[in-house]
Write a protein that holds these residues in place. Structure first.
Motif, PDB file in Angstrom:
ATOM      1  N   GLY B 100      -7.378 -34.006 -13.043  1.00 26.45           N
ATOM      2  CA  GLY B 100      -7.401 -33.725 -14.472  1.00 26.45           C
ATOM      3  C   GLY B 100      -8.576 -32.915 -14.938  1.00 26.45           C
ATOM      4  O   GLY B 100      -8.803 -32.788 -16.118  1.00 26.45           O
ATOM      5  N   GLY B 101      -9.354 -32.373 -14.027  1.00 24.04           N
ATOM      6  CA  GLY B 101     -10.357 -31.419 -14.458  1.00 24.04           C
ATOM      7  C   GLY B 101     -11.752 -31.946 -14.621  1.00 24.04           C
ATOM      8  O   GLY B 101     -12.625 -31.232 -15.097  1.00 24.04           O
ATOM      9  N   SER B 102     -12.024 -33.171 -14.210  1.00 27.03           N
ATOM     10  CA  SER B 102     -13.350 -33.710 -14.451  1.00 27.03           C
ATOM     11  C   SER B 102     -14.333 -33.443 -13.319  1.00 27.03           C
ATOM     12  O   SER B 102     -15.502 -33.795 -13.428  1.00 27.03           O
ATOM     13  CB  SER B 102     -13.266 -35.218 -14.673  1.00 27.03           C
ATOM     14  OG  SER B 102     -12.777 -35.858 -13.509  1.00 27.03           O
ATOM     15  N   ASP B 103     -13.847 -32.842 -12.239  1.00 26.78           N
ATOM     16  CA  ASP B 103     -14.723 -32.652 -11.089  1.00 26.78           C
ATOM     17  C   ASP B 103     -15.817 -31.626 -11.349  1.00 26.78           C
ATOM     18  O   ASP B 103     -15.581 -30.579 -11.951  1.00 26.78           O
ATOM     19  CB  ASP B 103     -13.912 -32.170  -9.882  1.00 26.78           C
ATOM     20  CG  ASP B 103     -13.231 -33.320  -9.175  1.00 26.78           C
ATOM     21  OD1 ASP B 103     -12.346 -33.036  -8.346  1.00 26.78           O
ATOM     22  OD2 ASP B 103     -13.582 -34.474  -9.442  1.00 26.78           O
ATOM     23  N   THR B 104     -16.978 -31.917 -10.831  1.00 26.23           N
ATOM     24  CA  THR B 104     -18.071 -30.954 -10.826  1.00 26.23           C
ATOM     25  C   THR B 104     -17.826 -29.926  -9.740  1.00 26.23           C
ATOM     26  O   THR B 104     -17.402 -30.270  -8.637  1.00 26.23           O
ATOM     27  CB  THR B 104     -19.397 -31.680 -10.548  1.00 26.23           C
ATOM     28  OG1 THR B 104     -19.635 -32.620 -11.593  1.00 26.23           O
ATOM     29  CG2 THR B 104     -20.556 -30.691 -10.480  1.00 26.23           C
ATOM     30  N   GLN B 105     -18.110 -28.677 -10.047  1.00 32.55           N
ATOM     31  CA  GLN B 105     -18.071 -27.636  -9.033  1.00 32.55           C
ATOM     32  C   GLN B 105     -19.480 -27.415  -8.487  1.00 32.55           C
ATOM     33  O   GLN B 105     -20.452 -27.424  -9.239  1.00 32.55           O
ATOM     34  CB  GLN B 105     -17.533 -26.331  -9.603  1.00 32.55           C
ATOM     35  CG  GLN B 105     -16.037 -26.363  -9.874  1.00 32.55           C
ATOM     36  CD  GLN B 105     -15.508 -25.003 -10.283  1.00 32.55           C
ATOM     37  OE1 GLN B 105     -16.115 -24.329 -11.105  1.00 32.55           O
ATOM     38  NE2 GLN B 105     -14.386 -24.598  -9.730  1.00 32.55           N
ATOM     39  N   TYR B 106     -19.565 -27.201  -7.179  1.00 34.25           N
ATOM     40  CA  TYR B 106     -20.832 -26.927  -6.515  1.00 34.25           C
ATOM     41  C   TYR B 106     -20.773 -25.499  -6.006  1.00 34.25           C
ATOM     42  O   TYR B 106     -19.825 -25.123  -5.301  1.00 34.25           O
ATOM     43  CB  TYR B 106     -21.058 -27.916  -5.367  1.00 34.25           C
ATOM     44  CG  TYR B 106     -21.226 -29.330  -5.853  1.00 34.25           C
ATOM     45  CD1 TYR B 106     -20.116 -30.124  -6.120  1.00 34.25           C
ATOM     46  CD2 TYR B 106     -22.496 -29.865  -6.070  1.00 34.25           C
ATOM     47  CE1 TYR B 106     -20.263 -31.415  -6.590  1.00 34.25           C
ATOM     48  CE2 TYR B 106     -22.654 -31.161  -6.535  1.00 34.25           C
ATOM     49  CZ  TYR B 106     -21.532 -31.922  -6.794  1.00 34.25           C
ATOM     50  OH  TYR B 106     -21.680 -33.200  -7.271  1.00 34.25           O
ATOM     51  N   PHE B 107     -21.790 -24.729  -6.360  1.00 36.86           N
ATOM     52  CA  PHE B 107     -21.772 -23.302  -6.093  1.00 36.86           C
ATOM     53  C   PHE B 107     -22.711 -22.921  -4.952  1.00 36.86           C
ATOM     54  O   PHE B 107     -23.784 -23.504  -4.785  1.00 36.86           O
ATOM     55  CB  PHE B 107     -22.190 -22.522  -7.340  1.00 36.86           C
ATOM     56  CG  PHE B 107     -21.138 -22.492  -8.401  1.00 36.86           C
ATOM     57  CD1 PHE B 107     -20.960 -23.566  -9.265  1.00 36.86           C
ATOM     58  CD2 PHE B 107     -20.301 -21.383  -8.530  1.00 36.86           C
ATOM     59  CE1 PHE B 107     -19.977 -23.546 -10.239  1.00 36.86           C
ATOM     60  CE2 PHE B 107     -19.314 -21.350  -9.511  1.00 36.86           C
ATOM     61  CZ  PHE B 107     -19.151 -22.436 -10.363  1.00 36.86           C
ATOM     62  N   GLY B 108     -22.299 -21.886  -4.226  1.00 43.06           N
ATOM     63  CA  GLY B 108     -23.183 -21.273  -3.264  1.00 43.06           C
ATOM     64  C   GLY B 108     -24.142 -20.318  -3.951  1.00 43.06           C
ATOM     65  O   GLY B 108     -24.054 -20.094  -5.162  1.00 43.06           O
ATOM     66  N   PRO B 109     -25.061 -19.707  -3.179  1.00 37.15           N
ATOM     67  CA  PRO B 109     -26.084 -18.837  -3.761  1.00 37.15           C
ATOM     68  C   PRO B 109     -25.584 -17.447  -4.123  1.00 37.15           C
ATOM     69  O   PRO B 109     -26.299 -16.694  -4.782  1.00 37.15           O
ATOM     70  CB  PRO B 109     -27.139 -18.772  -2.660  1.00 37.15           C
ATOM     71  CG  PRO B 109     -26.368 -18.984  -1.405  1.00 37.15           C
ATOM     72  CD  PRO B 109     -25.268 -19.935  -1.750  1.00 37.15           C
ATOM     73  N   GLY B 110     -24.402 -17.076  -3.680  1.00 36.35           N
ATOM     74  CA  GLY B 110     -23.838 -15.791  -4.049  1.00 36.35           C
ATOM     75  C   GLY B 110     -24.021 -14.704  -3.006  1.00 36.35           C
ATOM     76  O   GLY B 110     -24.924 -14.766  -2.166  1.00 36.35           O
ATOM     77  N   THR B 111     -23.117 -13.720  -3.062  1.00 36.35           N
ATOM     78  CA  THR B 111     -23.217 -12.499  -2.249  1.00 36.35           C
ATOM     79  C   THR B 111     -23.236 -11.323  -3.209  1.00 36.35           C
ATOM     80  O   THR B 111     -22.332 -11.181  -4.036  1.00 36.35           O
ATOM     81  CB  THR B 111     -22.015 -12.355  -1.303  1.00 36.35           C
ATOM     82  OG1 THR B 111     -22.035 -13.399  -0.339  1.00 36.35           O
ATOM     83  CG2 THR B 111     -22.054 -11.004  -0.588  1.00 36.35           C
ATOM     84  N   ARG B 112     -24.261 -10.498  -3.092  1.00 37.52           N
ATOM     85  CA  ARG B 112     -24.384  -9.327  -3.955  1.00 37.52           C
ATOM     86  C   ARG B 112     -23.833  -8.124  -3.225  1.00 37.52           C
ATOM     87  O   ARG B 112     -24.408  -7.675  -2.248  1.00 37.52           O
ATOM     88  CB  ARG B 112     -25.837  -9.132  -4.366  1.00 37.52           C
ATOM     89  CG  ARG B 112     -26.253 -10.118  -5.437  1.00 37.52           C
ATOM     90  CD  ARG B 112     -27.678 -10.581  -5.334  1.00 37.52           C
ATOM     91  NE  ARG B 112     -27.959 -11.608  -6.327  1.00 37.52           N
ATOM     92  CZ  ARG B 112     -27.666 -12.903  -6.167  1.00 37.52           C
ATOM     93  NH1 ARG B 112     -27.108 -13.332  -5.057  1.00 37.52           N
ATOM     94  NH2 ARG B 112     -27.935 -13.767  -7.124  1.00 37.52           N
ATOM     95  N   LEU B 113     -22.687  -7.632  -3.702  1.00 36.72           N
ATOM     96  CA  LEU B 113     -21.947  -6.562  -3.040  1.00 36.72           C
ATOM     97  C   LEU B 113     -22.011  -5.289  -3.871  1.00 36.72           C
ATOM     98  O   LEU B 113     -21.725  -5.305  -5.065  1.00 36.72           O
ATOM     99  CB  LEU B 113     -20.493  -6.960  -2.827  1.00 36.72           C
ATOM    100  CG  LEU B 113     -19.589  -5.878  -2.254  1.00 36.72           C
ATOM    101  CD1 LEU B 113     -19.986  -5.539  -0.821  1.00 36.72           C
ATOM    102  CD2 LEU B 113     -18.124  -6.310  -2.310  1.00 36.72           C
ATOM    103  N   THR B 114     -22.369  -4.192  -3.210  1.00 38.73           N
ATOM    104  CA  THR B 114     -22.342  -2.871  -3.830  1.00 38.73           C
ATOM    105  C   THR B 114     -21.390  -1.985  -3.048  1.00 38.73           C
ATOM    106  O   THR B 114     -21.488  -1.896  -1.822  1.00 38.73           O
ATOM    107  CB  THR B 114     -23.737  -2.235  -3.846  1.00 38.73           C
ATOM    108  OG1 THR B 114     -24.637  -3.080  -4.571  1.00 38.73           O
ATOM    109  CG2 THR B 114     -23.701  -0.865  -4.508  1.00 38.73           C
ATOM    110  N   VAL B 115     -20.479  -1.344  -3.771  1.00 48.63           N
ATOM    111  CA  VAL B 115     -19.542  -0.416  -3.145  1.00 48.63           C
ATOM    112  C   VAL B 115     -19.839   0.982  -3.663  1.00 48.63           C
ATOM    113  O   VAL B 115     -19.741   1.249  -4.861  1.00 48.63           O
ATOM    114  CB  VAL B 115     -18.080  -0.799  -3.440  1.00 48.63           C
ATOM    115  CG1 VAL B 115     -17.139   0.158  -2.700  1.00 48.63           C
ATOM    116  CG2 VAL B 115     -17.805  -2.234  -3.029  1.00 48.63           C
ATOM    117  N   LEU B 116     -20.194   1.870  -2.754  1.00 48.75           N
ATOM    118  CA  LEU B 116     -20.578   3.236  -3.143  1.00 48.75           C
ATOM    119  C   LEU B 116     -19.411   4.199  -3.105  1.00 48.75           C
ATOM    120  O   LEU B 116     -18.432   3.954  -2.367  1.00 48.75           O
ATOM    121  CB  LEU B 116     -21.687   3.725  -2.206  1.00 48.75           C
ATOM    122  CG  LEU B 116     -22.956   2.847  -2.170  1.00 48.75           C
ATOM    123  CD1 LEU B 116     -23.909   3.365  -1.122  1.00 48.75           C
ATOM    124  CD2 LEU B 116     -23.607   2.806  -3.538  1.00 48.75           C
TER     125      LEU B 116
END
Lengths: 112, 116
Positions: B100-116
């Motif tokens: 029902g939507g009460s769960d906490t989400q746990y996030f990673g640190p991220g990937t910074r992607l650049t496309v040239l």
């Protein structure tokens, strides 16, 4: 459908001043509401969440938020801001789907 | 306890190149997600996996594919990268679906992607 609006893109406060970040949601029934914080270069971390019971929710780092059904709001507050609170803050709503919808975020700037 | 890990942290691609972003969680969570974060847009859901063996499209799935390799791992693939895919990508996990939507989400640190 569920949606959330954070009206303020940027908020600037002085260190030691009080803080209120606004969040308005849209959902037909009682929602699940969240505030997350993102420090520069980091992922998101949960500050607090509301899913039932007391409408005033206490979180980590001295933050609290109040659920007001009549105003469809879930504003985040802190009585005295510290320089380390400078970050991006996201409000999120989850309803019938367990997947939350995030607002666009409010960037908090803290002046010394 | 590592939580959610993502590799790589940074990546630069040329238009048309392909790559896979890796994500793993060690919390025994059932559900995993991929988001992209763009300035002023907040987080937008690309794909999610409610449980091992299932995947579903989110708000912005075009140009991406995913694989839920096992309960721990959830990868995101760009088959032919485009400049519009320049973004910060976050993986997240939560305990269980259908609550029902009460769960906490746990996030990673991220990937910074650049496309040239």
């Amino acid at each position: 459908a569920q949606s959330v609006t954070q009206p303020d893109i940027h908020i600037t406060v002085s260190e030691g001043a009080s803080l209120e970040l606004r969040c308005n949601y849209s959902y037909g029934a009682t929602p699940y509401l969240f505030w997350y914080v993102q420090s520069p270069g980091q992922g998101l971390q949960l500050l607090l969440k509301y899913f039932s019971g007391d409408t005033l929710v206490q979180g980590i780092k001295g933050f609290e938020a109040e659920f007001k059904r009549s105003q469809s709001s879930f504003n985040l507050r802190k009585p005295s801001v510290h320089w380390s609170d400078a970050a991006e803050y996201f409000c999120a709503v989850a309803g019938g789907s367990y997947i939350p919808t995030f607002g666009r975020g409010t960037s908090l700037i803290v002046h010394p | 306890n590592a939580g959610v890990t993502q590799t790589p942290k940074f990546q630069v691609l040329k238009t048309g190149q392909s790559m896979t972003l890796q994500c793993a969680q060690d919390m025994n969570h059932n559900s995993m997600y991929w988001y992209r974060q763009d300035p002023g847009m907040g987080l937008r859901l690309i794909y999610y996996s409610a449980s091992e063996g299932t995947t579903d499209k989110g708000e912005v799935p075009n140009g991406y594919n995913v694989s839920r390799l096992n309960k721990r791992e959830f990868s995101l693939r760009l088959e032919s990268a485009a400049p519009s895919q320049t973004s910060v990508y976050f993986c997240a996990s939560s305990a269980s679906a259908g609550t029902g939507g009460s769960d906490t989400q746990y996030f990673g640190p991220g990937t910074r992607l650049t496309v040239l």
